[in-house]
Structure formats: structure tokens, C-alpha cells
Motif scaffolding. Sequence first.
Motif, PDB file in Angstrom:
ATOM      1  N   GLY A 104       0.572  -1.695  14.456  1.00 31.60           N
ATOM      2  CA  GLY A 104      -0.363  -0.854  13.730  1.00 31.60           C
ATOM      3  C   GLY A 104      -0.169  -1.045  12.243  1.00 31.60           C
ATOM      4  N   ILE A 105      -0.781  -0.170  11.459  1.00 32.51           N
ATOM      5  CA  ILE A 105      -0.576  -0.194  10.010  1.00 32.51           C
ATOM      6  C   ILE A 105       0.277   1.011   9.625  1.00 32.51           C
ATOM      7  N   THR A 106       0.983   0.879   8.531  1.00 32.02           N
ATOM      8  CA  THR A 106       1.908   1.924   8.103  1.00 32.02           C
ATOM      9  C   THR A 106       1.174   3.124   7.502  1.00 32.02           C
ATOM     10  N   HIS A 107       1.912   4.205   7.404  1.00 33.68           N
ATOM     11  CA  HIS A 107       1.379   5.398   6.743  1.00 33.68           C
ATOM     12  C   HIS A 107       0.969   5.050   5.313  1.00 33.68           C
ATOM     13  N   HIS A 108       1.791   4.253   4.637  1.00 32.23           N
ATOM     14  CA  HIS A 108       1.476   3.845   3.265  1.00 32.23           C
ATOM     15  C   HIS A 108       0.121   3.125   3.213  1.00 32.23           C
ATOM     16  N   ALA A 109      -0.120   2.223   4.155  1.00 35.22           N
ATOM     17  CA  ALA A 109      -1.372   1.463   4.171  1.00 35.22           C
ATOM     18  C   ALA A 109      -2.573   2.371   4.402  1.00 35.22           C
ATOM     19  N   GLN A 110      -2.480   3.256   5.388  1.00 31.55           N
ATOM     20  CA  GLN A 110      -3.626   4.132   5.656  1.00 31.55           C
ATOM     21  C   GLN A 110      -3.876   5.078   4.499  1.00 31.55           C
ATOM     22  N   ASP A 111      -2.804   5.502   3.833  1.00 30.94           N
ATOM     23  CA  ASP A 111      -2.951   6.382   2.679  1.00 30.94           C
ATOM     24  C   ASP A 111      -3.657   5.656   1.533  1.00 30.94           C
ATOM     25  N   ALA A 112      -3.305   4.399   1.322  1.00 33.89           N
ATOM     26  CA  ALA A 112      -3.927   3.608   0.258  1.00 33.89           C
ATOM     27  C   ALA A 112      -5.397   3.302   0.574  1.00 33.89           C
ATOM     28  N   LEU A 113      -5.692   3.084   1.846  1.00 31.15           N
ATOM     29  CA  LEU A 113      -7.067   2.762   2.247  1.00 31.15           C
ATOM     30  C   LEU A 113      -7.988   3.972   2.206  1.00 31.15           C
ATOM     31  N   GLY A 114      -7.461   5.143   2.463  1.00 33.02           N
ATOM     32  CA  GLY A 114      -8.297   6.328   2.585  1.00 33.02           C
ATOM     33  C   GLY A 114      -8.815   6.452   4.005  1.00 33.02           C
ATOM     34  N   ASP A 115      -9.824   7.262   4.194  1.00 33.72           N
ATOM     35  CA  ASP A 115     -10.335   7.546   5.536  1.00 33.72           C
ATOM     36  C   ASP A 115     -10.911   6.295   6.182  1.00 33.72           C
ATOM     37  N   LEU A 116     -10.358   5.923   7.342  1.00 31.19           N
ATOM     38  CA  LEU A 116     -10.902   4.801   8.093  1.00 31.19           C
ATOM     39  C   LEU A 116     -12.210   5.205   8.758  1.00 31.19           C
ATOM     40  N   VAL A 117     -13.195   4.317   8.683  1.00 29.52           N
ATOM     41  CA  VAL A 117     -14.514   4.602   9.252  1.00 29.52           C
ATOM     42  C   VAL A 117     -14.918   3.588  10.320  1.00 29.52           C
TER      43      VAL A 117
ATOM     44  N   LEU B  64      -2.359  -7.821  24.989  1.00 30.13           N
ATOM     45  CA  LEU B  64      -2.275  -7.219  26.323  1.00 30.13           C
ATOM     46  C   LEU B  64      -3.104  -5.951  26.433  1.00 30.13           C
ATOM     47  N   ALA B  65      -3.216  -5.207  25.335  1.00 26.89           N
ATOM     48  CA  ALA B  65      -3.953  -3.945  25.337  1.00 26.89           C
ATOM     49  C   ALA B  65      -4.430  -3.646  23.931  1.00 26.89           C
ATOM     50  N   VAL B  66      -5.535  -2.892  23.853  1.00 29.46           N
ATOM     51  CA  VAL B  66      -6.056  -2.430  22.568  1.00 29.46           C
ATOM     52  C   VAL B  66      -6.251  -0.923  22.658  1.00 29.46           C
ATOM     53  N   ASN B  67      -6.159  -0.258  21.539  1.00 36.15           N
ATOM     54  CA  ASN B  67      -6.324   1.199  21.483  1.00 36.15           C
ATOM     55  C   ASN B  67      -7.812   1.518  21.351  1.00 36.15           C
ATOM     56  N   GLU B  68      -8.492   1.554  22.505  1.00 35.09           N
ATOM     57  CA  GLU B  68      -9.945   1.780  22.541  1.00 35.09           C
ATOM     58  C   GLU B  68     -10.360   3.087  21.849  1.00 35.09           C
ATOM     59  N   ALA B  69      -9.461   4.066  21.808  1.00 37.75           N
ATOM     60  CA  ALA B  69      -9.782   5.352  21.188  1.00 37.75           C
ATOM     61  C   ALA B  69     -10.162   5.182  19.720  1.00 37.75           C
ATOM     62  N   LEU B  70      -9.663   4.129  19.076  1.00 39.33           N
ATOM     63  CA  LEU B  70      -9.947   3.918  17.650  1.00 39.33           C
ATOM     64  C   LEU B  70     -11.384   3.486  17.391  1.00 39.33           C
ATOM     65  N   VAL B  71     -12.032   2.907  18.393  1.00 36.52           N
ATOM     66  CA  VAL B  71     -13.415   2.455  18.217  1.00 36.52           C
ATOM     67  C   VAL B  71     -14.318   3.648  17.913  1.00 36.52           C
ATOM     68  N   ASP B  72     -14.153   4.721  18.673  1.00 39.23           N
ATOM     69  CA  ASP B  72     -14.963   5.923  18.474  1.00 39.23           C
ATOM     70  C   ASP B  72     -14.348   6.905  17.476  1.00 39.23           C
ATOM     71  N   ALA B  73     -13.045   6.791  17.242  1.00 40.78           N
ATOM     72  CA  ALA B  73     -12.357   7.739  16.360  1.00 40.78           C
ATOM     73  C   ALA B  73     -11.340   7.005  15.480  1.00 40.78           C
TER      74      ALA B  73
ATOM     75  N   VAL C 174      -6.059   6.785  13.044  1.00 45.62           N
ATOM     76  CA  VAL C 174      -5.092   6.029  12.252  1.00 45.62           C
ATOM     77  C   VAL C 174      -4.623   6.872  11.068  1.00 45.62           C
ATOM     78  N   ASN C 175      -5.547   7.582  10.416  1.00 45.14           N
ATOM     79  CA  ASN C 175      -5.178   8.433   9.288  1.00 45.14           C
ATOM     80  C   ASN C 175      -4.323   9.609   9.736  1.00 45.14           C
ATOM     81  N   GLU C 176      -4.588  10.105  10.938  1.00 47.43           N
ATOM     82  CA  GLU C 176      -3.863  11.271  11.439  1.00 47.43           C
ATOM     83  C   GLU C 176      -2.444  10.934  11.885  1.00 47.43           C
ATOM     84  N   ASP C 177      -2.235   9.729  12.471  1.00 49.10           N
ATOM     85  CA  ASP C 177      -0.928   9.374  13.030  1.00 49.10           C
ATOM     86  C   ASP C 177      -0.788   7.851  13.030  1.00 49.10           C
ATOM     87  N   ALA C 178      -0.696   7.273  11.840  1.00 48.22           N
ATOM     88  CA  ALA C 178      -0.713   5.812  11.685  1.00 48.22           C
ATOM     89  C   ALA C 178       0.402   5.115  12.458  1.00 48.22           C
ATOM     90  N   GLU C 179       1.556   5.720  12.531  1.00 46.83           N
ATOM     91  CA  GLU C 179       2.694   5.054  13.160  1.00 46.83           C
ATOM     92  C   GLU C 179       2.979   5.621  14.552  1.00 46.83           C
TER      93      GLU C 179
END
Length: 121
Positions: free
Chosen positions: A21-34, A72-81, A85-90
Motif C-alpha cells: 500500500g502507500i504510507t500515511h505520509h503519502a496519503q496525507d501529502a496527496l489529500g483525499d483520494l478520489v 494474487l489479490a486486489v482490494n476491490e473495496a478501494l474501487v468504490d471507496a 486509503v485516507n482513513e487507514d493507509a497502512e
Amino acid sequence: MKYTPDHEWLRVETDGTVTIGITHHAQDALGDLVFVELPEIGKHFAKEEPACVIESVKAAGDVKMPVAGTILAVNEALVDAPEKVNEDAEGEGWFIRVKPDDIADVDGLMDEAAYKALLNE
């Protein structure tokens, strides 16, 4: 967990797979993922090859592979939400699970202390 200079994290699971995944620092720098674009299961990526596309209110970017491996797997929940990532990046905001080509490649990544030093924390 291990870290890259590009702010990806990697966690080795008990079965020898790795979660990325991406770190808390990265998501904080990016702002809200859309938007999050995830790769196909079964696709192989080289180390440092972009595997996921992310877009935020501030910028677009890639999530690069910290190690070479097969999806092997992807976090499908991220497609709709993508905000998960912003709520719990790690944690629940992970992107992909991978079977690494060589688990020893993980040893070349930064540990938490080295990553914090990179961030000057």
C-alpha cells in the motif's frame, strides 16, 4: 513493515505473500483520494514498475512495486471507496497482495527507523 523512498509500504504475511500500500505520509501529502485503478489478478510486475494508479484532489500518481512479483489479490473495496486509503493507509487501505519472485528482495527495503529518517521524523 518495510518501506520504499517512493512511500509505498510492504508487509510480509505468514504465508510468504506480501501486502502493498502507500504510507500515511503519502496519503496525507496527496489529500483525499478520489480514484484507484487496480491491476489484474495474475499479472506480473517488475520491481519499481507501476502497478496501480491513484488520483487525489491534488494529484495523480502510481503505486510502484517494491519487489517483483505476481498479483494474487486486489482490494476491490478501494474501487468504490478510495477514501479508505485516507482513513487507514497502512491497514484496510492496502492495494494489492503479491507472490514475490524472491522474498529476499524485501530485505533491501527500508525498515521503519530508516523510513522515519527519510522523512526527518
